[in-house]
Scaffold this active site. Structure first.
Site, PDB file in Angstrom:
ATOM      1  N   GLU A 128     -46.778  -2.002  19.436  1.00 47.43           N
ATOM      2  CA  GLU A 128     -45.960  -2.660  18.408  1.00 47.43           C
ATOM      3  C   GLU A 128     -46.011  -1.810  17.133  1.00 47.43           C
ATOM      4  O   GLU A 128     -47.074  -1.446  16.665  1.00 47.43           O
ATOM      5  CB  GLU A 128     -46.465  -4.083  18.137  1.00 47.43           C
ATOM      6  CG  GLU A 128     -45.764  -4.808  17.004  1.00 47.43           C
ATOM      7  CD  GLU A 128     -44.234  -4.803  17.121  1.00 47.43           C
ATOM      8  OE1 GLU A 128     -43.721  -5.289  18.142  1.00 47.43           O
ATOM      9  OE2 GLU A 128     -43.559  -4.277  16.202  1.00 47.43           O
ATOM     10  N   GLY A 174     -44.624 -10.190  17.611  1.00 45.03           N
ATOM     11  CA  GLY A 174     -43.706 -11.315  17.827  1.00 45.03           C
ATOM     12  C   GLY A 174     -42.264 -10.944  17.568  1.00 45.03           C
ATOM     13  O   GLY A 174     -41.352 -11.676  17.953  1.00 45.03           O
ATOM     14  N   GLY A 175     -42.037  -9.828  16.862  1.00 47.13           N
ATOM     15  CA  GLY A 175     -40.671  -9.329  16.686  1.00 47.13           C
ATOM     16  C   GLY A 175     -39.771 -10.230  15.862  1.00 47.13           C
ATOM     17  O   GLY A 175     -40.220 -10.978  14.981  1.00 47.13           O
ATOM     18  N   THR A 176     -38.492 -10.173  16.179  1.00 48.52           N
ATOM     19  CA  THR A 176     -37.459 -10.814  15.359  1.00 48.52           C
ATOM     20  C   THR A 176     -37.596 -12.325  15.321  1.00 48.52           C
ATOM     21  O   THR A 176     -37.594 -12.938  14.242  1.00 48.52           O
ATOM     22  CB  THR A 176     -36.061 -10.454  15.912  1.00 48.52           C
ATOM     23  OG1 THR A 176     -35.974  -9.040  16.062  1.00 48.52           O
ATOM     24  CG2 THR A 176     -34.959 -10.924  14.985  1.00 48.52           C
ATOM     25  N   CYS A 177     -37.657 -12.961  16.473  1.00 48.94           N
ATOM     26  CA  CYS A 177     -37.662 -14.429  16.530  1.00 48.94           C
ATOM     27  C   CYS A 177     -38.767 -14.994  15.637  1.00 48.94           C
ATOM     28  O   CYS A 177     -38.550 -15.876  14.815  1.00 48.94           O
ATOM     29  CB  CYS A 177     -37.847 -14.880  17.986  1.00 48.94           C
ATOM     30  SG  CYS A 177     -38.064 -16.648  18.157  1.00 48.94           S
ATOM     31  N   HIS A 206     -29.757 -45.421  26.488  1.00 46.47           N
ATOM     32  CA  HIS A 206     -29.044 -45.861  25.282  1.00 46.47           C
ATOM     33  C   HIS A 206     -30.062 -46.142  24.178  1.00 46.47           C
ATOM     34  O   HIS A 206     -31.114 -46.705  24.454  1.00 46.47           O
ATOM     35  CB  HIS A 206     -28.267 -47.144  25.580  1.00 46.47           C
ATOM     36  CG  HIS A 206     -27.653 -47.734  24.344  1.00 46.47           C
ATOM     37  ND1 HIS A 206     -26.523 -47.190  23.757  1.00 46.47           N
ATOM     38  CD2 HIS A 206     -28.029 -48.787  23.573  1.00 46.47           C
ATOM     39  CE1 HIS A 206     -26.222 -47.902  22.686  1.00 46.47           C
ATOM     40  NE2 HIS A 206     -27.121 -48.871  22.541  1.00 46.47           N
TER      41      HIS A 206
HETATM   42  C1  LIG Z   1     -31.483 -14.682  11.462  1.00 41.92           C
HETATM   43  C2  LIG Z   1     -31.636 -14.798  12.951  1.00 41.92           C
HETATM   44  C3  LIG Z   1     -31.762 -16.035  13.535  1.00 41.92           C
HETATM   45  C4  LIG Z   1     -31.899 -16.151  14.902  1.00 41.92           C
HETATM   46  N1  LIG Z   1     -31.986 -17.396  15.449  1.00 41.92           N
HETATM   47  C5  LIG Z   1     -32.076 -17.527  16.789  1.00 41.92           C
HETATM   48  C6  LIG Z   1     -32.177 -18.808  17.373  1.00 41.92           C
HETATM   49  O1  LIG Z   1     -32.168 -19.827  16.695  1.00 41.92           O
HETATM   50  N2  LIG Z   1     -32.294 -18.895  18.713  1.00 41.92           N
HETATM   51  C7  LIG Z   1     -32.312 -17.771  19.516  1.00 41.92           C
HETATM   52  O2  LIG Z   1     -32.412 -17.905  20.736  1.00 41.92           O
HETATM   53  N3  LIG Z   1     -32.221 -16.528  18.980  1.00 41.92           N
HETATM   54  C8  LIG Z   1     -32.109 -16.387  17.642  1.00 41.92           C
HETATM   55  N4  LIG Z   1     -32.054 -15.136  17.100  1.00 41.92           N
HETATM   56  C9  LIG Z   1     -32.106 -13.951  18.003  1.00 41.92           C
HETATM   57  C10 LIG Z   1     -33.559 -13.683  18.427  1.00 41.92           C
HETATM   58  O3  LIG Z   1     -34.380 -13.572  17.304  1.00 41.92           O
HETATM   59  C11 LIG Z   1     -33.670 -12.435  19.313  1.00 41.92           C
HETATM   60  O4  LIG Z   1     -32.673 -12.486  20.287  1.00 41.92           O
HETATM   61  C12 LIG Z   1     -35.043 -12.435  19.945  1.00 41.92           C
HETATM   62  O5  LIG Z   1     -36.028 -12.234  18.980  1.00 41.92           O
HETATM   63  C13 LIG Z   1     -35.196 -11.450  21.098  1.00 41.92           C
HETATM   64  O6  LIG Z   1     -35.643 -10.261  20.671  1.00 41.92           O
HETATM   65  P1  LIG Z   1     -36.260  -9.177  21.632  1.00 41.92           P
HETATM   66  O7  LIG Z   1     -37.234  -9.774  22.588  1.00 41.92           O
HETATM   67  O8  LIG Z   1     -35.167  -8.409  22.217  1.00 41.92           O
HETATM   68  O9  LIG Z   1     -37.031  -8.212  20.626  1.00 41.92           O
HETATM   69  P2  LIG Z   1     -37.483  -8.412  19.135  1.00 41.92           P
HETATM   70  O10 LIG Z   1     -37.949  -9.794  18.893  1.00 41.92           O
HETATM   71  O11 LIG Z   1     -36.463  -7.873  18.224  1.00 41.92           O
HETATM   72  O12 LIG Z   1     -38.793  -7.510  19.090  1.00 41.92           O
HETATM   73  C14 LIG Z   1     -38.779  -6.131  19.276  1.00 41.92           C
HETATM   74  C15 LIG Z   1     -40.105  -5.588  18.798  1.00 41.92           C
HETATM   75  O13 LIG Z   1     -40.185  -4.219  19.158  1.00 41.92           O
HETATM   76  C16 LIG Z   1     -40.775  -3.499  18.097  1.00 41.92           C
HETATM   77  N5  LIG Z   1     -40.343  -2.110  18.241  1.00 41.92           N
HETATM   78  C17 LIG Z   1     -39.076  -1.642  18.133  1.00 41.92           C
HETATM   79  N6  LIG Z   1     -39.048  -0.319  18.382  1.00 41.92           N
HETATM   80  C18 LIG Z   1     -40.327   0.049  18.640  1.00 41.92           C
HETATM   81  C19 LIG Z   1     -40.939   1.295  18.947  1.00 41.92           C
HETATM   82  N7  LIG Z   1     -40.230   2.426  19.093  1.00 41.92           N
HETATM   83  N8  LIG Z   1     -42.288   1.320  19.110  1.00 41.92           N
HETATM   84  C20 LIG Z   1     -43.009   0.176  19.014  1.00 41.92           C
HETATM   85  N9  LIG Z   1     -42.476  -1.035  18.725  1.00 41.92           N
HETATM   86  C21 LIG Z   1     -41.152  -1.089  18.546  1.00 41.92           C
HETATM   87  C22 LIG Z   1     -40.243  -4.182  16.861  1.00 41.92           C
HETATM   88  O14 LIG Z   1     -41.068  -3.934  15.749  1.00 41.92           O
HETATM   89  C23 LIG Z   1     -40.264  -5.648  17.280  1.00 41.92           C
HETATM   90  O15 LIG Z   1     -41.477  -6.256  16.955  1.00 41.92           O
HETATM   91  C24 LIG Z   1     -31.943 -14.981  15.723  1.00 41.92           C
HETATM   92  C25 LIG Z   1     -31.848 -13.716  15.138  1.00 41.92           C
HETATM   93  C26 LIG Z   1     -31.691 -13.617  13.767  1.00 41.92           C
HETATM   94  C27 LIG Z   1     -31.582 -12.254  13.160  1.00 41.92           C
END
Ligand SMILES: Cc1cc2nc3c(=O)[nH]c(=O)nc-3n(C[C@H](O)[C@H](O)[C@H](O)COP(=O)(O)OP(=O)(O)OC[C@H]3O[C@@H](n4cnc5c(N)ncnc54)[C@H](O)[C@@H]3O)c2cc1C
Length: 462
Positions: free
Chosen positions: A34, A39-42, A441
């Site tokens: 990482e 935990g990334g985006t979510c 209901h």
């Molecule tokens: C504002 C917003 C609201 C959202 N709300 C919802 C929702 O309500 N419901 C829903 O289902 N989805 C929602 N989403 C979408 C959801 O967040 C993503 O689809 C979800 O997080 C899936 O992401 P992922 O598993 O592909 O990777 P991500 O969660 O994006 O994680 C990727 C990880 O890889 C790491 N990484 C990247 N490149 C490298 C590298 N070269 N080396 C090491 N690490 C790296 C990053 O740092 C990151 O931690 C939302 C998105 C946004 C932006």
């Protein structure tokens, strides 16, 4: 230093960590990398923080409406943004820590922090370590991708990530983009007290939905005082006296939208350009998404791509489902495919939209002869009792085969109620089965059988 593992996972989004758990349970040694926040985006900048903020915005709205329910509040409703932010950060932070702790305590799992890049089809470099494996899983996600509009680099614009750092309510938030990220932030900040303008180049909000659903969303947002500019293509930005001006091409309304803050909510891009994919021979498409087959295998045997980076989904549940597909095929001898899943998502404005399967327009484009059931939420008892009657519910079925093709529930509890339709679709139940089900209901779901008893052709005939 080079170390060999059974598997390397790049990224700790919604697929990587559960996959690490399954591989570990199967006795494999794993390296997981990482480069930023576990935990990334979510967890950090997507679903979890935004839905925590939506909850604060809902509380503010209900407080303003308290008198409608016979509840007297003395004094005005004031939103304390630093406390909203602290609550959001705490919820998100607990989730982030949970992911990291789980990985660091996982048997046979080594956690690396830093940027990972391929050196070959079997080697990934992280700082001065080289991780070798015959199985490599890419879960690198994506990021906000504002278009290169003239002047954007000269204004301090916001993205979904920087929005979460605001600890004061912007006086006037201009949002470019009328899909889920823009609408969720737009409604919540309106409820926090900001003036909000949403600029959308298309003729309607959430253009992938049917027109009646888009129109109802439009009514909900404008009903709360949000200014929605449709058919307004943002072309450039300028700055005047500390205010940002979005210049728009439009046939109606002002060609300049002036605000204190600008949020760019115009789409996302996969994090694949700095991953060394060429060194591994992994193919990307022209938008940067990693090309995968139905089993999420890339063009190189032994390398898989999961989550937003493969362009086959853009949600937490699609990323998690990618993990389930890959794990089942690899460890359980299954033959699962990404095409087995039914598109589904929720839009977390209030009331939320829950969507499963096809819209009516999608179904007709595919040549289906359809029957449609529609009901406004004003005719849903649960919604009336809760005083939340905005929206509508609709379901579409195939007239000949009786297959349930899709549904949208834009209304209170719509994000949950949609699952009764989604699960019937997975069970491949003909619609009369769901029509005859006895539901509880008073709920929103109890009207789904009723809708199926009132099906009509799209022109209104029966
Ligand atoms: C504002 C917003 C609201 C959202 N709300 C919802 C929702 O309500 N419901 C829903 O289902 N989805 C929602 N989403 C979408 C959801 O967040 C993503 O689809 C979800 O997080 C899936 O992401 P992922 O598993 O592909 O990777 P991500 O969660 O994006 O994680 C990727 C990880 O890889 C790491 N990484 C990247 N490149 C490298 C590298 N070269 N080396 C090491 N690490 C790296 C990053 O740092 C990151 O931690 C939302 C998105 C946004 C932006």
């Amino acid at each position: 230093m080079s170390t060999t593992y059974d598997a390397v996972i790049i990224g700790t989004g919604q697929a990587g960590p559960p996959l690490a758990k399954r591989l570990s349970a199967a006795g494999m040694s794993i390296a997981i990398v990482e480069r930023h926040l576990f935990g990334g985006t979510c967890v950090n900048t997507g679903c979890i923080p935004t839905k925590a903020m939506v909850a604060s915005a809902y509380a503010a709205q209900m407080a303003r409406r308290a008198a409608d329910f016979g509840v007297a509040l003395d004094g005005s409703v004031r939103v304390d943004m630093p406390r909203v932010k602290a609550r959001t950060d705490a919820i998100s932070g607990r989730s982030r820590a949970g992911v990291e702790t789980m990985l660091r305590h996982l048997d046979r799992c080594t956690v690396y922090t830093g940027h990972a890049a391929f050196r070959s089809a079997h080697e990934v470099a992280v700082a001065d370590s080289v991780l070798r494996a015959d199985r490599i899983f890419i879960n690198v996600g994506g990021r906000a991708a504002p278009p290169p509009l003239p002047g954007l680099d000269r204004i301090p614009y916001l993205t979904n990530t920087s929005m979460l750092r605001l600890d004061a309510v912007p006086p006037h938030l201009v949002i470019v983009g009328g899909s889920y990220v823009g609408l969720e932030f737009g409604q919540m900040f309106r409820r926090f007290g900001a003036q909000v303008t949403i600029v959308e180049m298309g003729p309607r909000l959430v253009g992938g939905e049917d027109e009646d659903v888009s129109a109802a969303i439009h009514d909900i947002l404008t009903g709360e005082g949000i200014d929605v500019r449709l058919n307004a293509r943002c072309t450039r930005f300028t700055e005047r006296s500390g205010r940002a001006i979005a210049h728009v091409e439009c046939s109606a309304g002002s060609p300049a939208v002036d605000g204190s803050h600008v949020l760019m909510a115009t789409g996302r891009r996969p994090n694949t350009e700095d991953l060394g994919l060429d060194a591994a021979g992994v193919a990307r498409d022209d938008r940067g998404y990693i090309v995968v087959n139905e089993r999420l295998e890339t063009s190189v045997p032994g390398i898989w791509a999961l989550g937003d980076c493969n362009g086959r989904g853009a949600f937490t549940h699609t990323s998690y489902n990618d993990f389930e597909i890959v794990a089942a095929n690899l460890l359980d001898g299954a033959s699962r495919s990404v095409s087995d899943r039914i598109p589904a998502y929720a839009l977390y404005i209030d009331p939320p939209l829950g969507r499963a399967g096809l819209t009516v327009s999608d179904a007709r484009r595919r040549g289906r002869s359809v029957l449609v059931g529609t009901r406004p939420m004003t005719r849903v008892s649960r919604a009336v009792e809760k005083g939340e009657t905005s929206g509508l519910m609709k379901i579409v079925v195939d007239a000949a085969s009786q297959e349930i093709l899709g549904a949208a529930i834009l209304g209170t509890g719509g994000d949950e109620a949609i699952h009764c339709v989604l699960d019937a679709m997975y069970a491949k139940a003909a619609y009369p089965i769901l029509q005859r089900a006895m539901h509880i209901h008073p709920t929103v779901s109890e009207l789904v059988p009723t809708l199926l008893g009132e099906l009509k052709r799209p022109d209104g005939s029966t």
